[in-house]
Design an enzyme around this catalytic site. Structure first.
Site, short mmCIF file in Angstrom:
data_model
loop_
_atom_site.label_atom_id
_atom_site.label_comp_id
_atom_site.label_asym_id
_atom_site.label_seq_id
_atom_site.Cartn_x
_atom_site.Cartn_y
_atom_site.Cartn_z
CB THR A 1 -0.91 0.05 1.25
OG1 THR A 1 -0.08 -0.03 2.42
CG2 THR A 1 -1.90 -1.10 1.25
CB THR B 1 5.29 -5.64 7.08
OG1 THR B 1 4.32 -5.24 8.05
CG2 THR B 1 5.14 -7.12 6.82
CG ASP C 1 -1.13 -3.24 15.22
OD1 ASP C 1 -0.11 -3.36 14.54
OD2 ASP C 1 -2.22 -2.84 14.75
CD1 TRP D 1 -2.46 5.24 7.46
CD2 TRP D 1 -1.92 6.90 6.07
NE1 TRP D 1 -3.62 5.75 6.94
CE2 TRP D 1 -3.32 6.76 6.07
CE3 TRP D 1 -1.34 7.88 5.27
CZ2 TRP D 1 -4.16 7.57 5.31
CZ3 TRP D 1 -2.18 8.70 4.50
CH2 TRP D 1 -3.57 8.53 4.53
CB CYS E 1 -14.65 -4.44 4.92
SG CYS E 1 -13.03 -5.05 4.44
CA CA Z 1 -0.54 -3.62 12.32
#
Ligand code: CA
Length: 696
Positions: free
Chosen positions: A183, A257, A322, A410, A626
């Site tokens: 992304t 990641t 997280d 982000w 979602c």
């Molecule tokens: Ca995460």
């Protein structure tokens, strides 16, 4: 196809600007290492993700300023025709905008008129939507020597001809058998295209790769966490990291990641990357026996020529919450303690604002920029957080803050060298309930994470009594490590930030308002209703001596994940690109999107309470991500408003993928027809509850 900037053709006022603008960016084919290194002196363009290599997102343009801002108006709007979230930073090269929408589709748009020059759809398989954590988003492209580079949601890296949109090359950057995605925006470093990936929620191993911009050939790849020791470790750094893991960690992928932040310092020739959370989230499942689990939740510095790790700094040792350190990285030279320091700054999810020496990785300072309970402070000599005893109880639930979406995510921050302040989007959501699903297995979203929204134990009341969540824009002094001013938003979720020499800071909110603040004191000077929620940051540039402001608006992405009732207004709607200039007079004629009233249930369910309860548990595992918590409008359709026709095809849609082309995955491999009917009953019960008149 003419790329010659208008400012080069029109012999107008401002000859100096004219000369400066033309000298460096005459042709897109000549956008090279030198142009990128000098991007700061080329304010007509926005050549890189964060405008310059240091990613400060500050523009020296000042035609739009605190005095003229009242004249700022819409110049054009371009409808993209879908309802998914937009997160991209548009690049602007000699009057052409290069940006991305959902499903990694690339657009080239005439910046002055809004006319589409070309679009390129990389053809992502939309039936694999289930493996993407946070909507089909993309954060933008990189530009180099006449080519546009994009990472596709399914893990490819593509190079397109900037003039035509034709594909020049394409390479697969991931093991397609594993639940990887991309992304983030690629970055450029000395003829290489740098790209990471996402998927730690589903069970993958993180890495960053460098590809030759000309051929697409892999030059180096650096992993962030150790793999299976029996296969050998790739580097000394990875062998060292393995000493901080235990058990059979590689079976869950490990995580770490690099899904967003990658920056390059051409002077030091170092690439910096932010790494993500562990996979799975829980240290007791991932690395029983503990350990810091390097290099999760870390900033790593790599030599640009071969990817060798030079230093690392771990923000959250043994991450259990997280708390990624993938949040935007920003470089600056700051006067600290009487000397000039080359620093790297980050406000990661864990709630501390970090300032490090970017040459050595040495810890300089860190202070909380939001309410945090997971740590009581930072050891001033090592920079290691002091974990709070309440933040971790093995696999038992705890209350902790920030929540898993982080005190900052982000959404890019900006730095103004004029004020010395970092403008930072903050989420102050003080608590969450946390318990792992012990049936964890890779590749199925909802099982590798652990916000147990079915939890009804004693911590629930404590959680409910917490103060309501608040979204803020914070002007942070990185030298003093203190807020200079803050603005409390009416919503929790606010978007990326732009700072300009006009003493302005621009930011959009999830309620659809684009707002300009005075950079020095946070006074609200201007606003515009964009018609749908905003997450992406604006950019600014100049064509023919006129300053423009462009941004992508579209509600979705991680806003869809956290939409329980009571978190403030959010505005779902159609995605669009908006461009503003002084004296712009266009009006936004947004297609009507919102529901005009409460749902009128298409059917009445006669399911038992037990079936509805089962349906809720299944919904909370497979659907909420979602379609929203409690089936209230997530990023995608609000299922409470589902028509009788859709209800009649419910099994086909859920189990046989009848709406895969729209991005609705098939769950036929994990749900039985009886379970699908239970979910349907729950949705109908939610529609009935929502249609009832509010209690007084
Ligand atoms: Ca995460």
């Amino acid at each position: 196809m003419h790329f010659t900037s208008l400012s080069c053709l029109l012999p107008l006022l401002g000859m100096l600007l004219f000369v400066a603008g033309c000298e460096r960016t005459r042709e897109p084919a000549r956008i090279d290492d030198i142009s990128l290194a000098r991007a700061d002196s080329d304010p007509a363009n926005w050549l890189m993700y964060g405008r310059t290599y240091d990613e400060q997102r500050f523009s020296p343009l000042d035609e739009i300023n605190e005095t003229t801002i009242a004249r700022l108006g819409l110049l054009w709007a371009h409808e993209l025709g879908d309802t998914r979230g937009l997160e991209a930073t548009p690049l602007v090269v000699n009057g052409a905008i290069f940006t991305t929408g959902s499903w990694s589709v690339v657009y080239a748009i005439d910046a002055a008129t809004g006319q589409i020059r070309w679009t390129y759809d990389p053809g992502v398989d939309r039936t694999r939507a289930r493996i993407h954590c946070c909507d089909a988003v993309n954060r933008g492209v990189a530009f180099y020597r006449g080519k546009v580079f994009v990472g596709s949601l399914d893990g490819r890296l593509l190079a397109l001809d900037a003039a035509t949109g034709n594909r020049v090359w394409e390479t697969i950057t991931v093991d397609k058998a594993k639940p990887y995605s991309i992304t983030g925006a690629p970055r450029i470093a000395r003829g290489m295209v740098l790209i990471g990936n996402a998927g730690a929620e589903m069970g993958v191993r993180g890495y960053v790769s460098a590809y030759d911009e000309e051929t697409g050939k892999l030059i180096w790849r650096t992993y962030t966490v150790p793999g299976d020791p029996s296969l050998g470790f790739e580097s000394e750094a990875i062998a060292e990291a393995a000493k901080t893991w235990s058990g059979r960690w590689w079976e869950g992928g490990g995580g770490g990641t690099v899904w967003d932040a990658i920056v390059y310092d051409p002077e030091l020739d170092l690439v910096y990357a932010g790494t993500g959370n562990g996979s799975p989230w829980y240290r007791d499942l991932r690395s029983p026996g503990g350990g810091d689990n390097l290099y999760l939740s870390s900033i790593i510095a790599l030599r640009a020529n071969d990817g060798t790790q030079v230093w690392h700094f771990q923000t959250t040792p043994g991450d259990n919450w997280d708390f990624t350190a993938t949040q935007p990285l920003m470089l600056a030279d700051l006067e600290i303690g009487g000397r000039r320091r080359k620093v790297i700054m980050q406000a990661p999810k864990n709630g501390f604002f970090y300032v490090l020496d970017r040459v050595s990785g040495e810890f300089i300072s860190a202070k909380p920029f939001a309410s945090i309970t997971w740590a009581t402070g930072i050891d001033p000599s090592t920079g290691r957080p002091i974990e709070s005893p309440t933040a971790y109880d093995g696999l038992n639930p705890v209350l902790a803050s920030p929540d898993p979406s982080g005190a900052h995510n982000w959404h890019p921050m900006a730095f103004s060298p004029l004020t010395g302040l970092v403008y930072l989007p903050v989420r102050d959501r003080t608590t969450f309930l946390h318990r792992p699903d012990r049936k964890w297995r890779p590749s199925v979203f909802g099982r590798n994470i652990g916000i147990d929204i079915r939890y009804d134990g004693p911590l629930l009341q404590e959680w409910l009594s917490q103060p309501p969540p608040v979204g803020r824009l914070v002007a942070w002094d990185p030298v003093a490590q203190a807020a200079r001013w803050t603005v409390d938003h009416p919503v929790l979720m606010s978007g990326g930030v732009l700072a300009t020499a006009g003493n302005l800071v621009f930011q959009g909110l999830s309620d659809g308002m684009l707002v300009a603040y005075r950079a020095t004191d946070g006074a609200k000077l201007w606003k515009f209703d964009a018609g749908t929620g905003i997450m992406a940051p604006p950019v600014t540039y100049r064509i023919a001596n006129k300053q423009y402001l462009t941004l992508m608006v579209g509600w979705g992405g991680d806003m869809g994940l956290i939409n329980p009732p009571g978190l403030g207004p959010v505005k779902p709607g159609f995605a669009r690109v908006l461009t503003f200039a002084l004296d712009g007079t266009a009006t936004l004629s947004a297609p009507v999107f919102a529901h005009s009233g409460p749902p009128r249930p298409a059917l009445k369910t006669n399911a038992t309470a037990a079936t509805i309860k089962e349906g809720r548990a299944l919904y909370d595992t497979f659907c909420f991500n979602c379609h929203g918590i409690a089936a209230v409008a997530g990023a995608l359709p609000d299922l409470r408003y589902m028509t009788a026709g859709a209800h009649s095809r419910f099994e086909g849609i859920v189990l046989r993928g009848e709406r895969q082309s729209l991005g609705m995955p098939s769950f036929g491999d994990v749900l039985t027809p009886g379970q699908a009917r239970a979910i349907q009953s729950y949705i109908l019960s939610r529609a009935a509850e929502s249609s009832a008149p509010p209690r007084r």
